[in-house]
Write a protein that holds these residues in place. Structure first.
Motif, mmCIF file in Angstrom:
data_model
loop_
_atom_site.group_PDB
_atom_site.id
_atom_site.type_symbol
_atom_site.label_atom_id
_atom_site.label_comp_id
_atom_site.label_asym_id
_atom_site.label_seq_id
_atom_site.Cartn_x
_atom_site.Cartn_y
_atom_site.Cartn_z
ATOM 1 N N PRO A 91 0.877 -1.115 -0.090
ATOM 2 C CA PRO A 91 0.275 0.116 -0.160
ATOM 3 C C PRO A 91 0.818 1.146 0.326
ATOM 4 O O PRO A 91 0.122 2.202 -0.431
ATOM 5 C CB PRO A 91 -0.724 0.067 0.924
ATOM 6 N N VAL A 92 2.109 0.985 0.575
ATOM 7 C CA VAL A 92 3.420 2.567 1.022
ATOM 8 C C VAL A 92 3.923 1.948 -0.334
ATOM 9 O O VAL A 92 4.490 1.277 0.003
ATOM 10 C CB VAL A 92 2.830 2.770 2.138
ATOM 11 N N HIS A 93 4.497 2.774 -1.101
ATOM 12 C CA HIS A 93 5.721 2.350 -1.950
ATOM 13 C C HIS A 93 6.648 3.679 -1.979
ATOM 14 O O HIS A 93 6.323 5.351 -2.216
ATOM 15 C CB HIS A 93 4.983 2.618 -3.504
ATOM 16 N N PHE A 94 7.956 3.320 -1.259
ATOM 17 C CA PHE A 94 8.505 5.144 -0.855
ATOM 18 C C PHE A 94 10.321 4.217 -2.335
ATOM 19 O O PHE A 94 10.110 3.218 -2.670
ATOM 20 C CB PHE A 94 9.515 4.630 0.139
ATOM 21 N N ALA A 95 9.631 5.735 -3.017
ATOM 22 C CA ALA A 95 10.796 5.312 -4.627
ATOM 23 C C ALA A 95 12.119 6.182 -4.384
ATOM 24 O O ALA A 95 11.890 7.546 -3.819
ATOM 25 C CB ALA A 95 9.994 5.677 -6.007
ATOM 26 N N LEU A 96 13.252 5.356 -4.300
ATOM 27 C CA LEU A 96 14.610 6.469 -4.087
ATOM 28 C C LEU A 96 14.694 7.252 -5.695
ATOM 29 O O LEU A 96 14.842 7.030 -6.669
ATOM 30 C CB LEU A 96 15.646 6.382 -3.889
ATOM 31 N N LEU A 97 14.915 8.485 -6.644
ATOM 32 C CA LEU A 97 15.304 9.749 -7.054
ATOM 33 C C LEU A 97 16.013 10.242 -7.052
ATOM 34 O O LEU A 97 16.460 11.039 -6.157
ATOM 35 C CB LEU A 97 13.446 9.758 -7.759
ATOM 36 N N LEU A 152 11.311 10.214 -2.013
ATOM 37 C CA LEU A 152 12.588 10.454 -1.777
ATOM 38 C C LEU A 152 13.788 11.125 -2.841
ATOM 39 O O LEU A 152 14.731 9.767 -3.447
ATOM 40 C CB LEU A 152 13.477 9.304 -1.265
ATOM 41 N N ILE A 153 14.124 12.343 -3.015
ATOM 42 C CA ILE A 153 15.120 12.498 -3.666
ATOM 43 C C ILE A 153 16.425 12.422 -3.214
ATOM 44 O O ILE A 153 16.458 13.274 -2.046
ATOM 45 C CB ILE A 153 14.788 13.548 -4.051
ATOM 46 N N LEU A 154 17.254 11.783 -3.727
ATOM 47 C CA LEU A 154 18.387 12.541 -3.294
ATOM 48 C C LEU A 154 19.568 12.928 -4.283
ATOM 49 O O LEU A 154 20.214 13.110 -5.162
ATOM 50 C CB LEU A 154 19.395 10.835 -3.383
#
Length: 157
Positions: A91-97, A152-154
Motif C-alpha cells: 500500500p505504501v511505495h517509497f521510491a528513491l530518485l 525520496l530525492i537523493l
C-alpha cells in the motif's frame, strides 16, 4: 529519513531488494539501529510467499531510473532483483530518485536511453499513487497499486 517516515506512518515492516546497493545500505543502517521496523527481503520466487506479500507487506522501497519534470512522472525499471510487484503490491511505495536523473521531458529520456533502437521490456511511468473513479464516479486511491507514493530525492555529492 526513511526510518522516520516508517515510524510516523506506523508501518511495521519494509520490503527491500537486498542485493541492490540501496538494499544493502538500508540493511546495514537497520543492523546498526535496533528497534526499527522489520525488513523483508524480496529474495525468493513470489509463489513461495505470495500470501505474505499481498496480505502482510505494508511498504516497499525501490529505485527509479529517473523522472520527467514536465509531467512529474517517475521512471521505474523493474529488474529480477527489484521486480514490478515491489512497487505495485504494498500500500505504501517509497521510491528513491537521484536529483541528477531528472530530465525535462519524455523525449529527452527516449533519446538518452536510445529507446528508438529498442524499447525496454518493462519501463513504467508513474505520476502518483494509484487511483480510479470508475465506481460511481467516486475517487478512490490504491485501486491498482499503492495508495501512497513517497518520493525520496537523493542529492548528488
Amino acid at each position: 529519513l526513511l526510518a522516520r517516515l516508517l515510524g510516523e506512518r506506523q508501518l511495521p515492516s519494509l520490503l527491500i531488494a537486498p542485493t541492490t546497493p540501496h538494499g544493502r545500505r538500508v540493511s546495514q543502517y537497520w543492523a546498526e539501529h535496533p528497534g526499527l521496523p522489520t525488513l523483508k527481503a524480496y529474495d525468493r520466487p513470489v509463489e513461495e510467499w505470495k500470501a505474505e506479500l499481498f496480505n502482510d507487506t505494508p511498504a516497499s522501497l525501490t529505485t527509479t531510473l529517473g523522472a520527467i519534470a514536465a509531467t512529474g512522472s517517475l521512471i521505474l525499471w523493474p529488474t529480477r532483483e527489484e521486480p514490478r510487484l515491489m512497487s505495485l503490491v504494498p500500500p505504501v511505495h517509497f521510491a528513491l530518485l537521484k536529483a541528477s536523473e531528472i530530465r525535462d521531458n519524455f523525449y529527452q529520456v527516449q533519446q538518452e536511453y536510445a529507446w528508438a533502437q529498442g524499447m525496454p521490456t518493462n519501463a513504467l511511468l508513474v505520476s502518483g499513487p494509484s487511483k480510479t473513479a470508475d465506481i460511481e464516479q467516486v475517487l478512490a486511491y490504491g485501486a491498482h497499486g499503492p495508495k501512497d507514493l513517497v518520493v525520496l530525492i537523493l542529492e548528488d555529492q
